[in-house]
Design a protein around this motif. Structure first.
Motif, PDB file in Angstrom:
ATOM      1  N   TRP A  62       0.699  -0.963   0.190  1.00  0.00           N
ATOM      2  CA  TRP A  62      -0.131   0.271   0.270  1.00  0.00           C
ATOM      3  C   TRP A  62       1.264   1.419   0.396  1.00  0.00           C
ATOM      4  N   THR A 104      -1.050  -4.182  -5.905  1.00  0.00           N
ATOM      5  CA  THR A 104      -1.340  -3.507  -4.904  1.00  0.00           C
ATOM      6  C   THR A 104      -2.694  -3.288  -5.597  1.00  0.00           C
ATOM      7  N   ILE A 158       5.443   3.193  -4.843  1.00  0.00           N
ATOM      8  CA  ILE A 158       5.718   1.748  -4.968  1.00  0.00           C
ATOM      9  C   ILE A 158       6.836   0.937  -5.974  1.00  0.00           C
ATOM     10  N   VAL A 218      -4.231   1.315  -0.426  1.00  0.00           N
ATOM     11  CA  VAL A 218      -4.233   2.103  -1.289  1.00  0.00           C
ATOM     12  C   VAL A 218      -4.752   3.071  -0.543  1.00  0.00           C
TER      13      VAL A 218
END
Length: 238
Positions: A26, A44, A72, A49
């Motif tokens: 996240w 993800t 990320i 997130v």
């Protein structure tokens, strides 16, 4: 070999008890933890997130989501697929461009909006446009929401899967499909199948693989577990 090709190869010729397990980072810090643990790729979760950014699930502005995905992908060397919900209303070409700019090698795309299932034929046409715009640069995981927002009919999920794979989806994701229907889904779906696993409960990834999963993801489960652990630590501090 490019990261997207590495990612594609990870889906091929999996043993029944060895599905591809993709933890859901996240933020950059969690992505590094998963990569350092030896996972070959990550995926993800939009809800995880969203929580890290202070939003409710489904309420993250597109710019913030793509910025989070970028952070990320920059933090790790392994391939990262991004959950971008239903595409935020972006035209296929722009959606693909933004995913590639963010460093993603793949994407999750939902066939519902606001809790309502989309017309599967229209959605398949849209997926075909995404596939055309992406060429071979993105691994497209088409989420099927019939168990989440529909009546849970496995045959309907199989029908949607056929439309989406014909449109060019590399994998389908009948999210929240019960474990006992996975063998039926596996028998009717051609190509990789993504299965949702609960963290710390229910069938293990290996067991889900034996039931038909090609790959296993956890949605926001890991982020929520981490938040619960942090809450416990704060209580201990008091």
């Amino acid at each position: 070999m490019s990261k997207v090709e590495i990612f594609r190869r990870l889906h091929r010729r999996r043993a029944a008890d060895d599905p591809l397990v993709l933890p859901g980072p996240w933020d950059a810090a969690s992505a590094r933890v998963f990569a350092e643990a030896g996972y070959p790729a990550l995926a993800t979760p939009s809800a995880g997130v969203a929580a890290s950014l202070g939003h409710e699930d489904g309420q993250t502005p597109a710019d913030e989501m793509f910025a989070a995905v970028t952070r990320i992908t920059r933090a790790v060397d392994v391939p990262v697929s991004a959950d971008v919900e239903d595409g935020y209303g972006l035209a296929p070409k722009e959606l693909v461009e933004r995913l590639l700019e963010a460093g993603a090698v793949g994407c999750n795309l939902e066939d519902s909006n606001g809790g309502v299932l989309k017309d599967p034929h229209q959605h398949a046409e849209w997926l075909a446009e995404v596939r055309y715009a992406a060429g071979g640069e993105l691994f497209v995981n088409a989420r099927i929401d019939t168990f989440l927002h529909g009546d849970g009919d496995p045959e309907q999920a199989i029908e949607r899967a056929a439309l989406y794979t014909a449109a060019g989806a590399d994998c389908v994701y009948p999210i929240t499909a019960p474990a006992d229907v996975l063998p039926l889904l596996r028998s009717g779906i051609h190509g990789p199948v993504n299965v949702f696993a609960k963290v710390g409960t229910g069938p293990s990834p290996a067991e889900l693989g034996e039931l038909g999963a090609t790959r296993v993801t956890f949605g926001p489960g890991l982020q929520r577990r981490a938040a619960a652990i942090l809450h416990e630590l704060v209580q201990e501090m008091g």
